[in-house]
Scaffold this active site. Sequence first.
Site, PDB file in Angstrom:
ATOM      1  N   ARG A   1       0.835  -1.199   0.000  1.00  0.00           N
ATOM      2  CA  ARG A   1       0.000   0.000   0.000  1.00  0.00           C
ATOM      3  C   ARG A   1       0.873   1.253   0.000  1.00  0.00           C
ATOM      4  O   ARG A   1       0.569   2.246  -0.682  1.00  0.00           O
ATOM      5  CB  ARG A   1      -0.930  -0.007   1.222  1.00  0.00           C
TER       6      ARG A   1
ATOM      7  N   SER B   1     -17.784  -6.782  -4.168  1.00  0.00           N
ATOM      8  CA  SER B   1     -19.120  -7.383  -4.280  1.00  0.00           C
ATOM      9  C   SER B   1     -19.838  -7.441  -2.944  1.00  0.00           C
ATOM     10  O   SER B   1     -21.033  -7.733  -2.886  1.00  0.00           O
ATOM     11  CB  SER B   1     -19.012  -8.796  -4.873  1.00  0.00           C
TER      12      SER B   1
ATOM     13  N   ASP C   1      -6.531  -7.102  -6.199  1.00  0.00           N
ATOM     14  CA  ASP C   1      -6.129  -7.846  -4.997  1.00  0.00           C
ATOM     15  C   ASP C   1      -7.262  -8.789  -4.583  1.00  0.00           C
ATOM     16  O   ASP C   1      -7.914  -8.595  -3.550  1.00  0.00           O
ATOM     17  CB  ASP C   1      -5.792  -6.866  -3.867  1.00  0.00           C
TER      18      ASP C   1
ATOM     19  N   CYS D   1      -2.937 -14.201  -3.423  1.00  0.00           N
ATOM     20  CA  CYS D   1      -2.659 -14.620  -2.048  1.00  0.00           C
ATOM     21  C   CYS D   1      -2.912 -16.109  -1.862  1.00  0.00           C
ATOM     22  O   CYS D   1      -3.019 -16.590  -0.736  1.00  0.00           O
ATOM     23  CB  CYS D   1      -3.502 -13.812  -1.058  1.00  0.00           C
TER      24      CYS D   1
END
Length: 393
Positions: A212, A251, A297, A337
């Site tokens: 970030r 979502s 991500d 990930c």
Amino acid sequence: MYRNVYLKRGKEESLGRFHPWVFSGALSHADDGIEEGDVVRVVSAGGDFMAVGHYQAGSIAVRVLSFDDVEIGRGFWEQALASALGLRKALGLAGSPSTDAYRLVHGEGDFLPGLIVDVYGKTAVMQAHSVGMHESRHDIAAALIGVMGGRLANVYYKSDTTLPFKAGIEHDNGFIVGGSDDNVALENGLKFHVDWVKGQKTGFFVDQRDNRSLLEGFSRGRKVLNMFCYTGGFSVYAMRGGAALVHSVDSSAKAIELTDSNVALNFPGDSRHESFCEDAFKYLDSCGGHYDLVVLDPPAFAKHRGALHNALKGYTRLNCKALQKMPPGGVLFTFSCSQVVTKDNFRNAVFTAAAMARRKVRILHQLHQPADHPINIYHPEGEYLKGLVLYVE
């Protein structure tokens, strides 16, 4: 004295290399009376001590706690946690005036397989991924308070989604030490609400802190799209970095609510930010070429090896859609990930996406998990977060 489990002949090699897992297929037999969660001694076929660890049902039969024949009690937990804290002090995290959110214990990476501890200010959130760690939770919490001293006042236990479901353990999440309603944590001077009660993982994804921060430096004057935004971490950093606009997409309505609250916490009334509760693929189909900095991500596409093929297809499809929409000079931050997806797997998926999109693409950075998510050199499986920063022409 702990009961023993015995290896088949020739199955000592991985423990000789200090790998912290003993698979069920490597065991020949065990002493009577061993139950899931018990501490056991692992003994070679020739009768030599190899390791001590937590016994569990399933393919991983023993998670190794020590390769020395030691007692697993309060002194063990204090020593192990002190070692973990020492690393975070060396990293400048424990005691930092600008960051009080970090991972204190990262399972195998801190030689404590099955245990995760994240710190948010005065509260530690503990997760057990094994029955043994669950059974030891109160001893671990007491050791945490002792080792951390005045840094820590509360321990929240949150393992309802991480314990092996076949173990049949029923428990309620909640504070096992102290109690606090102060859920605002500090990361590099930015404030974030941490939902350790209902949020994913321990309530916040501390593993993207460094990435970030990197994105912040790319953001000035850019139009930023943060896909799968969850808590809005990348969005908040982009706004501090001087982005022209930031759009956050997820979502989950709960994620959008959390993102909006974190943006308001740091940039109240700032009109540069807007959020959208929508499916990622649908949004990318309709968004046009409006964004010149995109973050992908997503949650883990593959939880196990059987899902690897479909996961790689998913990463390719997602990245291809993003690359097709980006204007020349755009920058893409893209991540996986999924632990079973290797760095090479992921790079090949993104390479395929670039070729399908027929774009010139250069790699600017190769990203990974931060140093408070260390990788045990004997356990390469612990390297789970992969990322690329791409320059798109």
